[in-house]
Design a protein around this motif. Sequence first.
Motif, PDB file in Angstrom:
ATOM      1  N   PHE A 159       2.653   4.873  -6.258  1.00 55.94           N
ATOM      2  CA  PHE A 159       2.022   5.177  -7.536  1.00 55.94           C
ATOM      3  C   PHE A 159       2.978   4.827  -8.678  1.00 55.94           C
ATOM      4  CE2 PHE A 159      -0.503   7.961  -4.821  1.00 55.94           C
ATOM      5  CZ  PHE A 159      -1.769   7.889  -5.381  1.00 55.94           C
ATOM      6  N   SER A 160       2.416   4.393  -9.801  1.00 57.54           N
ATOM      7  CA  SER A 160       3.224   4.200 -11.001  1.00 57.54           C
ATOM      8  C   SER A 160       3.653   5.570 -11.534  1.00 57.54           C
ATOM      9  CB  SER A 160       2.428   3.447 -12.070  1.00 57.54           C
ATOM     10  OG  SER A 160       1.285   4.201 -12.460  1.00 57.54           O
ATOM     11  N   PRO A 161       4.721   5.647 -12.337  1.00 58.19           N
ATOM     12  CA  PRO A 161       5.201   6.948 -12.824  1.00 58.19           C
ATOM     13  C   PRO A 161       4.157   7.746 -13.601  1.00 58.19           C
ATOM     14  CG  PRO A 161       6.881   5.276 -13.146  1.00 58.19           C
ATOM     15  CD  PRO A 161       5.635   4.561 -12.705  1.00 58.19           C
ATOM     16  N   ASP A 162       3.222   7.066 -14.288  1.00 61.44           N
ATOM     17  CA  ASP A 162       2.188   7.800 -15.010  1.00 61.44           C
ATOM     18  C   ASP A 162       0.954   8.068 -14.161  1.00 61.44           C
ATOM     19  OD1 ASP A 162       0.959   5.317 -14.840  1.00 61.44           O
ATOM     20  OD2 ASP A 162       1.013   4.921 -16.999  1.00 61.44           O
ATOM     21  N   GLY A 163       0.941   7.595 -12.912  1.00 62.82           N
ATOM     22  CA  GLY A 163      -0.166   7.853 -12.007  1.00 62.82           C
ATOM     23  C   GLY A 163      -1.391   7.017 -12.256  1.00 62.82           C
ATOM     24  N   ARG A 164      -1.327   6.062 -13.178  1.00 60.55           N
ATOM     25  CA  ARG A 164      -2.521   5.286 -13.515  1.00 60.55           C
ATOM     26  C   ARG A 164      -2.693   4.047 -12.650  1.00 60.55           C
ATOM     27  NH1 ARG A 164      -2.493   5.414 -20.171  1.00 60.55           N
ATOM     28  NH2 ARG A 164      -2.608   7.698 -20.392  1.00 60.55           N
ATOM     29  N   LEU A 165      -1.683   3.696 -11.910  1.00 61.99           N
ATOM     30  CA  LEU A 165      -1.762   2.534 -11.027  1.00 61.99           C
ATOM     31  C   LEU A 165      -1.336   2.922  -9.624  1.00 61.99           C
ATOM     32  CD1 LEU A 165      -0.145  -0.342 -13.145  1.00 61.99           C
ATOM     33  CD2 LEU A 165      -2.579   0.002 -12.702  1.00 61.99           C
ATOM     34  N   LEU A 166      -1.948   2.256  -8.661  1.00 63.26           N
ATOM     35  CA  LEU A 166      -1.523   2.360  -7.275  1.00 63.26           C
ATOM     36  C   LEU A 166      -1.274   0.945  -6.782  1.00 63.26           C
ATOM     37  CD1 LEU A 166      -1.096   3.966  -4.604  1.00 63.26           C
ATOM     38  CD2 LEU A 166      -3.525   3.558  -4.124  1.00 63.26           C
ATOM     39  N   ALA A 167      -0.079   0.697  -6.250  1.00 61.39           N
ATOM     40  CA  ALA A 167       0.241  -0.620  -5.698  1.00 61.39           C
ATOM     41  C   ALA A 167       0.254  -0.538  -4.179  1.00 61.39           C
ATOM     42  CB  ALA A 167       1.600  -1.094  -6.216  1.00 61.39           C
ATOM     43  N   THR A 168      -0.261  -1.568  -3.536  1.00 59.84           N
ATOM     44  CA  THR A 168      -0.279  -1.611  -2.069  1.00 59.84           C
ATOM     45  C   THR A 168       0.246  -2.965  -1.603  1.00 59.84           C
ATOM     46  OG1 THR A 168      -2.574  -2.408  -2.038  1.00 59.84           O
ATOM     47  CG2 THR A 168      -2.225  -0.024  -1.942  1.00 59.84           C
ATOM     48  N   ALA A 169       1.018  -2.936  -0.530  1.00 58.98           N
ATOM     49  CA  ALA A 169       1.607  -4.156   0.030  1.00 58.98           C
ATOM     50  C   ALA A 169       1.132  -4.320   1.460  1.00 58.98           C
ATOM     51  CB  ALA A 169       3.132  -4.071  -0.014  1.00 58.98           C
ATOM     52  N   ALA A 170       0.965  -5.577   1.891  1.00 54.54           N
ATOM     53  CA  ALA A 170       0.372  -5.800   3.209  1.00 54.54           C
ATOM     54  C   ALA A 170       0.919  -7.039   3.877  1.00 54.54           C
ATOM     55  CB  ALA A 170      -1.151  -5.895   3.100  1.00 54.54           C
ATOM     56  N   ASN A 180       0.672 -11.030   2.913  1.00 59.17           N
ATOM     57  CA  ASN A 180       1.619 -11.641   1.965  1.00 59.17           C
ATOM     58  C   ASN A 180       1.297 -11.328   0.510  1.00 59.17           C
ATOM     59  OD1 ASN A 180       2.305 -12.789   4.410  1.00 59.17           O
ATOM     60  ND2 ASN A 180       1.970 -14.914   3.771  1.00 59.17           N
ATOM     61  N   THR A 181       0.425 -10.339   0.270  1.00 55.56           N
ATOM     62  CA  THR A 181       0.026 -10.039  -1.101  1.00 55.56           C
ATOM     63  C   THR A 181       0.303  -8.584  -1.450  1.00 55.56           C
ATOM     64  OG1 THR A 181      -2.241  -9.289  -0.641  1.00 55.56           O
ATOM     65  CG2 THR A 181      -1.882 -11.672  -0.840  1.00 55.56           C
ATOM     66  N   VAL A 182       0.290  -8.342  -2.746  1.00 57.57           N
ATOM     67  CA  VAL A 182       0.339  -6.990  -3.304  1.00 57.57           C
ATOM     68  C   VAL A 182      -0.904  -6.824  -4.173  1.00 57.57           C
ATOM     69  CG1 VAL A 182       1.602  -5.411  -4.813  1.00 57.57           C
ATOM     70  CG2 VAL A 182       2.857  -6.957  -3.292  1.00 57.57           C
ATOM     71  N   GLY A 194      -7.272  -6.536 -11.605  1.00 61.44           N
ATOM     72  CA  GLY A 194      -6.795  -7.901 -11.633  1.00 61.44           C
ATOM     73  C   GLY A 194      -6.835  -8.559 -10.266  1.00 61.44           C
ATOM     74  N   GLN A 195      -6.134  -9.676 -10.169  1.00 59.62           N
ATOM     75  CA  GLN A 195      -6.079 -10.450  -8.940  1.00 59.62           C
ATOM     76  C   GLN A 195      -4.872 -10.013  -8.099  1.00 59.62           C
ATOM     77  OE1 GLN A 195      -8.466 -12.741  -8.014  1.00 59.62           O
ATOM     78  NE2 GLN A 195      -9.476 -11.846  -9.816  1.00 59.62           N
ATOM     79  N   PRO A 196      -4.924 -10.251  -6.773  1.00 61.78           N
ATOM     80  CA  PRO A 196      -3.759  -9.930  -5.939  1.00 61.78           C
ATOM     81  C   PRO A 196      -2.523 -10.673  -6.444  1.00 61.78           C
ATOM     82  CG  PRO A 196      -5.681 -10.446  -4.589  1.00 61.78           C
ATOM     83  CD  PRO A 196      -6.055 -10.790  -5.994  1.00 61.78           C
ATOM     84  N   LEU A 197      -1.385 -10.051  -6.299  1.00 58.55           N
ATOM     85  CA  LEU A 197      -0.116 -10.673  -6.670  1.00 58.55           C
ATOM     86  C   LEU A 197       0.337 -11.519  -5.493  1.00 58.55           C
ATOM     87  CD1 LEU A 197       1.672  -7.588  -8.290  1.00 58.55           C
ATOM     88  CD2 LEU A 197       0.184  -9.291  -9.375  1.00 58.55           C
ATOM     89  N   THR A 198       0.417 -12.820  -5.708  1.00 57.06           N
ATOM     90  CA  THR A 198       0.764 -13.747  -4.630  1.00 57.06           C
ATOM     91  C   THR A 198       2.072 -14.459  -4.954  1.00 57.06           C
ATOM     92  OG1 THR A 198      -0.532 -15.516  -5.649  1.00 57.06           O
ATOM     93  CG2 THR A 198      -1.653 -14.108  -4.037  1.00 57.06           C
ATOM     94  N   GLY A 199       2.667 -15.026  -3.941  1.00 53.56           N
ATOM     95  CA  GLY A 199       3.926 -15.734  -4.120  1.00 53.56           C
ATOM     96  C   GLY A 199       4.845 -15.539  -2.937  1.00 53.56           C
ATOM     97  N   HIS A 200       4.783 -14.361  -2.333  1.00 55.02           N
ATOM     98  CA  HIS A 200       5.557 -14.160  -1.115  1.00 55.02           C
ATOM     99  C   HIS A 200       5.005 -15.061  -0.009  1.00 55.02           C
ATOM    100  CE1 HIS A 200       8.283 -10.993  -2.230  1.00 55.02           C
ATOM    101  NE2 HIS A 200       7.325 -10.239  -2.711  1.00 55.02           N
ATOM    102  N   THR A 201       5.890 -15.536   0.838  1.00 55.88           N
ATOM    103  CA  THR A 201       5.477 -16.438   1.915  1.00 55.88           C
ATOM    104  C   THR A 201       5.495 -15.769   3.279  1.00 55.88           C
ATOM    105  OG1 THR A 201       7.752 -17.258   2.162  1.00 55.88           O
ATOM    106  CG2 THR A 201       6.304 -18.466   0.656  1.00 55.88           C
ATOM    107  N   ALA A 232       8.596  -3.843  -8.061  1.00 59.34           N
ATOM    108  CA  ALA A 232       9.409  -4.609  -7.114  1.00 59.34           C
ATOM    109  C   ALA A 232       8.710  -4.651  -5.770  1.00 59.34           C
ATOM    110  CB  ALA A 232      10.793  -3.999  -6.965  1.00 59.34           C
ATOM    111  N   THR A 233       8.779  -5.802  -5.114  1.00 62.79           N
ATOM    112  CA  THR A 233       8.168  -5.957  -3.798  1.00 62.79           C
ATOM    113  C   THR A 233       9.183  -6.604  -2.854  1.00 62.79           C
ATOM    114  OG1 THR A 233       7.222  -8.106  -4.474  1.00 62.79           O
ATOM    115  CG2 THR A 233       5.837  -6.142  -4.701  1.00 62.79           C
ATOM    116  N   ALA A 234       9.194  -6.155  -1.598  1.00 64.71           N
ATOM    117  CA  ALA A 234      10.142  -6.652  -0.592  1.00 64.71           C
ATOM    118  C   ALA A 234       9.358  -7.295   0.541  1.00 64.71           C
ATOM    119  CB  ALA A 234      10.995  -5.511  -0.061  1.00 64.71           C
ATOM    120  N   SER A 235       9.831  -8.461   0.958  1.00 64.84           N
ATOM    121  CA  SER A 235       9.056  -9.248   1.922  1.00 64.84           C
ATOM    122  C   SER A 235       9.915  -9.759   3.060  1.00 64.84           C
ATOM    123  CB  SER A 235       8.403 -10.435   1.199  1.00 64.84           C
ATOM    124  OG  SER A 235       7.865 -11.372   2.110  1.00 64.84           O
ATOM    125  N   ASP A 236       9.243 -10.059   4.190  1.00 62.89           N
ATOM    126  CA  ASP A 236       9.903 -10.692   5.321  1.00 62.89           C
ATOM    127  C   ASP A 236      10.301 -12.136   5.024  1.00 62.89           C
ATOM    128  OD1 ASP A 236       9.690  -8.425   6.777  1.00 62.89           O
ATOM    129  OD2 ASP A 236       8.621  -9.314   8.466  1.00 62.89           O
TER     130      ASP A 236
END
Length: 576
Positions: free
Chosen positions: A512-523, A526-528, A540-547, A563-567
């Motif tokens: 969750f974002s600090p204000d609770g208005r957003l939830l981010a999910t990673a999978a 390869n997207t967030v 919005g659209q999925p955040l892409t770029g991780h391979t 921040a997102t961490a990827s394999d």
Amino acid sequence: MHAAPDPPGPRHALVVATSAYADTAFTHLRAPAEDATEMIDVLAAPEIGGFAVTAVVDRPEYEIRRAIGIFLTGRSIDDLIVVYLSCHGVLDARGRLYFAATDTAKTTLSSTAVESTWLLDRLDECRARRQVVILDCCFSGAFAHTKGGTDVDLERRLIGSGRGRVVLTASRAGEYSYEGAPLADAAATRSLFTAALIDGLRSGEADRTGNGYISVEDAYAYAADQVTARGGAQSPQRWLYGAEGEIILARSPRGVAVNPTALPKAIQIGLDSPYPEIRRGAVDTLATLLHSADPRQVLAAHQALQVVASQDSPSVAAAARDLLHTVDPPTLPEVMRTPDRQARAGLSAHTTDHLPQRIVPQRCLGTLQAHPGHRHKWVCAVAFSPDGRLLASGSDDGMVRLWNPATREPIGRPLTGHSSWVNAVAFSPDGRLLASGSDDNTVRLWNPATSEPIGQPLTGHTGAVNAVAFSPDGQLLASGSGYTVRLWNPATSEPIGQPLTGHTNWVRGVAFSPDGRLLATAANDNTVRLWNPATSEPIGQPLTGHTNWVRGVAFSPDGRLLATASDDGTVRVWGQ
């Protein structure tokens, strides 16, 4: 991992330590007695030092001389000898260096203390070609009411003309001194330098190359780094004379580093197959490698099975887990990480310059051992309570445990109820709730104050729950499983709205974002994705770029960055 062979040649050590002094001009020392005990233990341990140890603790000058003479006499050229001294080092008016004994008188050093030149003469007479001298002394400590004192040409006084001799000292000459009245009886403490030496040998962390051995150079470098890291106001020193090759001081308890071999091509092709049946067959084939006589093959098979167990479809992952439970996992020192694992564990190069160094952990403060009855080997998740007084851990035996991080002791009984691996744990913002997610497809809520479950398990997921997170106000709980994320009311254990769908592979992280208005999910697709937790709608659209698979996601404290961490070996930072 396997133990290194015994180092060559006979090994003998002499430990001399003096804490108490009859002459009140000398302060009593607290460290030598404790240091001597620890040093004897680590040097004598067959799996570490393997030395035959002679101890001389709190003895008068003539007994120390006699012990040194007897110890050095009759040695062969193939022997390795170690002489360790922890006591007051004393300079006389002419700058000659002495080691104080229990009966040393400051006014008559030449007849009541052991002069360094006498010790060097005995070492020169000794036939052993490999000699290590370790001095943990205050070289100007005998001069009462002074700070520092006359500097000492330590190299000339301590090296002499011996061949193959290494001398390690805790500090420069005159760098610190003991002064004032003798210390009152106090609990034993350890010298910073000696403690670092012993810890490096006992833990194996001083083995810088992973070859299973700790050289004198390795031990010194580790101890010097630890003294600096711990803020010690001293600069350890090292001198060598005529040393040929490295002198092995100890074997590393961690054993010899083993790097995995490449999997046979046919097995790798099977593991990469899009058909679960073929991947399952490849898993069964890996069982033969687990029992190979080549530890590199065993390690490769074990690592491959861990990947399958955590990332493949439920039926194939279950087969891999069952197979892993039949063998003990290899215990790997840090130096055994492959480049790929290092990349996954760290940040990409452009991000590291912004890390605040003052909060980067430098050393292990302790290990929390599992409760008796722990069935398997893996601890899969940890989380601190908001006030830092509790630490929760989840493991593959389906249990959650609470710990006191200050004492590293368990608190209460294990929290039982899950029937499979616990992959995620999280405390509510007020610390009154603890959530856990499991391979049994459920989320459970606990009262950490009583170790009791709260309500019924949260059900509805059709796959393993890999991530859980509370909203900042504690009114929502998010859980990620399979390809979906669910929101829950932690007060009622009821689901809120419809599952959040859109990911096309397993969800690994939620935040969750600090204000609770957003939830981010990673999978693993390869997207967030970003969601409005109030409406369960995507934003919005999925955040892409991780391979490669995205495993972790976190908001900055002000909520402006994600921040997102990827394999794929990188961390990406997202913002407006």
